[in-house]
Design an enzyme around this catalytic site. Structure first.
Site, PDB file in Angstrom:
ATOM      1  N   ASP A   1       0.887  -1.167   0.000  1.00  0.00           N
ATOM      2  CA  ASP A   1       0.000   0.000   0.000  1.00  0.00           C
ATOM      3  C   ASP A   1       0.923   1.214   0.000  1.00  0.00           C
ATOM      4  OD1 ASP A   1      -2.150   1.692   0.198  1.00  0.00           O
ATOM      5  OD2 ASP A   1      -2.375   1.445   2.359  1.00  0.00           O
TER       6      ASP A   1
ATOM      7  N   GLU B   1      -1.396  -1.270  -4.737  1.00  0.00           N
ATOM      8  CA  GLU B   1      -2.652  -0.534  -4.908  1.00  0.00           C
ATOM      9  C   GLU B   1      -2.507   0.444  -6.069  1.00  0.00           C
ATOM     10  OE1 GLU B   1      -5.017   0.706  -1.476  1.00  0.00           O
ATOM     11  OE2 GLU B   1      -5.150   2.690  -2.417  1.00  0.00           O
TER      12      GLU B   1
ATOM     13  N   ASP C   1      -2.977   0.887   7.054  1.00  0.00           N
ATOM     14  CA  ASP C   1      -2.101   0.648   5.898  1.00  0.00           C
ATOM     15  C   ASP C   1      -1.552  -0.778   5.907  1.00  0.00           C
ATOM     16  OD1 ASP C   1      -1.519   3.798   5.150  1.00  0.00           O
ATOM     17  OD2 ASP C   1      -1.713   3.396   7.282  1.00  0.00           O
TER      18      ASP C   1
END
EC number: 3.1.21.10
Lengths: 187, 187
Positions: free
Chosen positions: B7, B68, B141
């Protein structure tokens, strides 16, 4: 001082090396553009750009790297690739401990043409004269990379010293005064 | 298969490693967050994230990396750092020839909760159950990085085969049909 200018991008990444100092004649050492095909995956394109930038640094051993500051308000269709590509000279500079500075497009235009809103043709024309080139550098990304390097040399160390002073102040202050925060740029 | 989920971010970059396959139990191998101080210069922050991601890849030797997908319409104050940070796992994957896939936040949410508009608490709660963890991963996260890895495993190879087929088609077609162009995402 020898400066590598980088106009970041995935489709075209401009690279230009200029040598000289404030009040001294400037000399172009090299100029070029790295192109990667849009049909390739982004990781492969980033790696291709990284290999070329690393090679230019190894060959030309710049004292500083000047990169165009990318703004989030730029064209959204290319902004992600440009932002990702801008990470490459930053990673190289941090790894090799080469000073790196960001200059905005208007700072670069103002430095080389005297007008922060000059168009691409004016920047190319002035760069050709400043570096006493026989031909105008093509494409515009190549001229922009040279303009970044010239801008960095002409702004001298003063800009870096201001940036460092501001960074020091931020580190020692719990909360920066509002005017500092407002003028801070998105990197 | 072992997947590293990333992420991306400069302030917090979530990392999670999950092992398993479609129809097999999943196992968390490692989870963590790389933090870099906002007072550091961006090149130093990117290098710190790169050193950690390279270390995780060397230690865990993932078969694939799931990142992501960052959209240009996200929060403009952090978008540049996020985009620059997303270049780091991409460069590593290309250099080490590890397959890399991008998953959108809604694809990840849909994969782990069944709802593409699930909130962070729902994602964390489902990830804790799916991986049979004693405690919920913190911060969000870290949970997001694990969710990316789980999403990648559950979507299996089918997604990659579709992506490859589309890429092949794009390469062999001079101009993609308008519906393909309209749905193409900014990477």
């Amino acid at each position: 001082m020898r400066v590598l200018g980088v106009d970041p991008g995935l489709t075209r990444c401009g690279l230009g090396v200029v040598e000289g100092g404030v009040g001294q004649p400037l000399r172009m050492i090299d100029v070029g553009v790295v192109r990667t095909p849009s049909t390739d995956a982004v990781p492969q394109r980033l790696l291709a750009v990284q290999i070329e930038i690393d090679r230019w640094i190894a060959v030309h051993r710049p004292d500083a790297i000047a990169v165009e500051r990318v703004f989030a308000r730029n064209d959204v269709s290319t902004i992600m690739g440009t932002a990702q590509a801008s990470a490459i000279p930053m990673l190289a500079a941090a790894r090799l401990r080469i000073p790196l500075a960001l200059h905005t497009p208007s700072e670069v235009k103002a430095a080389v043409t005297g007008n922060g809103r000059a168009d691409k043709a004016q920047v190319t024309s002035m760069i050709t004269r400043i570096l006493r080139l026989k031909e105008a550098p093509r494409p515009a990304d190549a001229a922009d990379a040279l303009a970044l390097a010239v801008c960095h040399i002409w702004r001298g160390g003063a800009h870096d010293r201001i940036v460092e002073a501001v960074a020091r102040q931020r580190t020692t202050t719990n909360r920066a005064p509002s005017h500092t925060r407002r003028t801070r740029k998105v990197t």
